[in-house]
Design a protein around this motif. Sequence first.
Motif, PDB file in Angstrom:
ATOM      1  N   VAL A  84      64.129  39.355  19.847  1.00  0.00           N
ATOM      2  CA  VAL A  84      65.486  39.555  19.341  1.00  0.00           C
ATOM      3  C   VAL A  84      65.491  40.775  18.438  1.00  0.00           C
ATOM      4  O   VAL A  84      64.613  40.944  17.596  1.00  0.00           O
ATOM      5  N   SER A  85      66.499  41.614  18.615  1.00  0.00           N
ATOM      6  CA  SER A  85      66.663  42.793  17.771  1.00  0.00           C
ATOM      7  C   SER A  85      68.135  42.930  17.412  1.00  0.00           C
ATOM      8  O   SER A  85      69.002  42.670  18.243  1.00  0.00           O
ATOM      9  N   GLY A  86      68.401  43.336  16.166  1.00  0.00           N
ATOM     10  CA  GLY A  86      69.783  43.464  15.712  1.00  0.00           C
ATOM     11  C   GLY A  86      70.076  44.821  15.122  1.00  0.00           C
ATOM     12  O   GLY A  86      69.229  45.410  14.443  1.00  0.00           O
ATOM     13  N   ILE A  87      71.273  45.319  15.394  1.00  0.00           N
ATOM     14  CA  ILE A  87      71.731  46.611  14.894  1.00  0.00           C
ATOM     15  C   ILE A  87      73.074  46.397  14.204  1.00  0.00           C
ATOM     16  O   ILE A  87      73.884  45.587  14.644  1.00  0.00           O
ATOM     17  N   GLY A  88      73.318  47.143  13.137  1.00  0.00           N
ATOM     18  CA  GLY A  88      74.566  47.028  12.400  1.00  0.00           C
ATOM     19  C   GLY A  88      74.303  46.438  11.030  1.00  0.00           C
ATOM     20  O   GLY A  88      73.208  45.941  10.753  1.00  0.00           O
ATOM     21  N   PRO A  89      75.300  46.471  10.149  1.00  0.00           N
ATOM     22  CA  PRO A  89      75.109  45.979   8.782  1.00  0.00           C
ATOM     23  C   PRO A  89      74.603  44.540   8.689  1.00  0.00           C
ATOM     24  O   PRO A  89      73.854  44.211   7.784  1.00  0.00           O
TER      25      PRO A  89
END
Length: 172
Positions: A42-47
């Motif tokens: 799992v990878s997340g982008i954004g604030p």
Amino acid sequence: MSWLHQRWAYWLISLLFLALAGCGFHLQTGASIPPSLQGMRVSGIGPSGGALAQVVHRELQKNGNIASSNGPLLLIDNAYVSQRIISISPSSGAALEFLDTLHAQFYVINQQKKVLLPAQSLLVENSFSYNSGNPLATNEQQIRVERLLMDQGARQILRRVLNSPAVRQPRD
């Protein structure tokens, strides 16, 4: 223990299990991850992408998933939380109630960058009330509401990913 006490305990436990099943309580099985998603990362982008990705990763681990460098990748893109005032005190003009909204998009790709699950939008909303008599409680409320948003968002993402016909069908 007498026969009557045993029977009474049996019925009490049965009633408890029935009540828990009726309210949506389920034991974790760990068998809900389809073979095509075993080892998912799992990878997340954004604030708020990193925080949401961590919660999703934790939930996957609870279900027996061990992230693998050659496993599929769940990308959470453009994740952020917005807040809006939805109620104002007529006497003081102070904000009384807020609506927090978690926005994100997510999709799943395999090691060869082939899309396993096309991009989907996520929108989770929760409201909370402001207590002008105790502003510190409001900060704690805000933290709890954001955690709740992340938990609800993670569960919604996993439910949609793990139950998607696109990832459950065998790939050629």
